[in-house]
Write a protein that holds these residues in place. Structure first.
Motif, PDB file in Angstrom:
ATOM      1  N   SER A  35      41.410 -49.280  21.483  1.00 47.99           N
ATOM      2  CA  SER A  35      42.606 -49.345  20.637  1.00 47.99           C
ATOM      3  C   SER A  35      42.264 -49.043  19.180  1.00 47.99           C
ATOM      4  O   SER A  35      43.001 -48.332  18.488  1.00 47.99           O
ATOM      5  CB  SER A  35      43.244 -50.737  20.743  1.00 47.99           C
ATOM      6  OG  SER A  35      43.691 -50.996  22.056  1.00 47.99           O
ATOM      7  N   VAL A  74      47.383 -53.777  15.074  1.00 41.59           N
ATOM      8  CA  VAL A  74      46.957 -53.102  16.298  1.00 41.59           C
ATOM      9  C   VAL A  74      47.290 -53.984  17.497  1.00 41.59           C
ATOM     10  O   VAL A  74      47.087 -55.200  17.467  1.00 41.59           O
ATOM     11  CB  VAL A  74      45.440 -52.819  16.273  1.00 41.59           C
ATOM     12  CG1 VAL A  74      44.994 -52.106  17.547  1.00 41.59           C
ATOM     13  CG2 VAL A  74      45.081 -51.992  15.045  1.00 41.59           C
ATOM     14  N   LEU A  76      43.641 -45.753  16.961  1.00 41.78           N
ATOM     15  CA  LEU A  76      44.470 -45.939  15.774  1.00 41.78           C
ATOM     16  C   LEU A  76      43.770 -45.474  14.500  1.00 41.78           C
ATOM     17  O   LEU A  76      44.348 -44.743  13.688  1.00 41.78           O
ATOM     18  CB  LEU A  76      44.878 -47.411  15.624  1.00 41.78           C
ATOM     19  CG  LEU A  76      45.770 -47.702  14.418  1.00 41.78           C
ATOM     20  CD1 LEU A  76      47.101 -46.970  14.553  1.00 41.78           C
ATOM     21  CD2 LEU A  76      46.018 -49.192  14.269  1.00 41.78           C
TER      22      LEU A  76
END
Length: 283
Positions: A136, A158, A140
């Protein structure tokens, strides 16, 4: 349970010094364990090297515990960046390592430079950052440099990252030695930026298109990493925790609390057989 304790029981005394390096141990408030914070502690170095070479991280074939033990004992590797300075000659002097095996290990270390950013982030061993969280973060922030500059507020935005994990990341990159380590890895040519994401299958008829999916338990046909890649390729998003925003939870053996939470929230649950049928029909 106090009433079940033997009459002669005595309170447990937490150790105060590391049994390997004798450094003073640290225990965070609320934690049940104590930790050695000495980055040069041989046991810490050993653990970081083994984790770095593991399949979920840099996947370095041949970098097993026996080899790591000897690298640490002989001072050939005091941190993960030192691996990329190694040549086959000193490795070949290790026990049970002939020239061919030594060359193969150097080749495997060199190959690890092409591992994706998510593997590098996971391999750093940042406390509370598992493989799913590392992916993740990579998706991002797109580069280690951007991640190192992130604030706690940036991080909690996030998916799946709360204040505890955000603090762990900020604390890790707040240590000058860790930033220097990342710089050395970049200088060695490891990928510190995320490659352009592959285009997911745009078909709305794929079983995972637009869905948020959680994998839990042990699958027999795929590792969770490989299953996650299939889901993402078919337009889905894989997260590490079950919430009201989860569309499907895929359960393998010993699924545990995530299955229970999915049942409580009324989230759709698939077993592995259903997962295999769905991907067979979509590929």
């Amino acid at each position: 349970i106090p009433e079940l304790r033997p009459a002669n029981a005595t309170p447990f005394q937490f150790p105060t010094r590391c049994p390997v390096c004798e450094s003073v141990l640290h225990r965070d408030e609320g934690d049940a364990i104590v930790r050695c914070d000495n980055a040069a502690c041989p046991a810490q170095v050993r653990g970081r090297l083994i984790h770095w070479g593991s399949r979920g991280a840099m996947d370095i074939d041949g970098l097993g515990e026996a080899i790591v033990d000897q690298l640490v004992e002989r001072g050939l590797a005091t941190n993960i960046a030192d691996l990329y300075d190694l040549t086959w000659e000193p490795i070949s002097t290790l026990d049970r390592m002939a020239e061919k095996s030594a060359r193969n290990l150097v080749t495997a270390i060199e190959k690890s430079k092409q591992r994706p950013l998510s593997a590098l982030i996971f391999g750093l061993g940042i406390r509370n950052v598992g493989a799913t969280t590392a992916r993740s973060l990579a998706e991002l922030f797109r580069s280690v440099e951007t991640l190192m500059a992130a604030t706690e507020d940036d991080l909690v935005a996030v998916t799946d990252i709360g204040p505890t994990v955000a603090r762990s990341i900020v604390d890790y990159f707040g240590v000058p030695e860790n930033r220097e380590l990342v710089a050395r890895l970049a200088a060695h040519g490891l990928l510190t930026e995320e490659a352009a994401p592959a285009e997911p299958n745009p078909s709305a008829s794929t079983p995972f298109a637009g869905k948020t999916v959680v994998l839990t338990g042990a699958l027999t046909q795929y590792s969770r990493d490989d299953a996650g890649e299939i889901i993402r390729r078919l337009g889905g998003k894989v997260t590490g925790s079950v919430s009201k925003n989860t569309d499907v939870v895929i359960v393998g053996a010993d699924a545990g609390s995530k299955r229970t939470k999915a049942e409580q929230l009324g989230v759709e649950i698939w077993d592995e057989a259903r997962f295999l049928r769905e991907i067979d029909g979509a590929t």
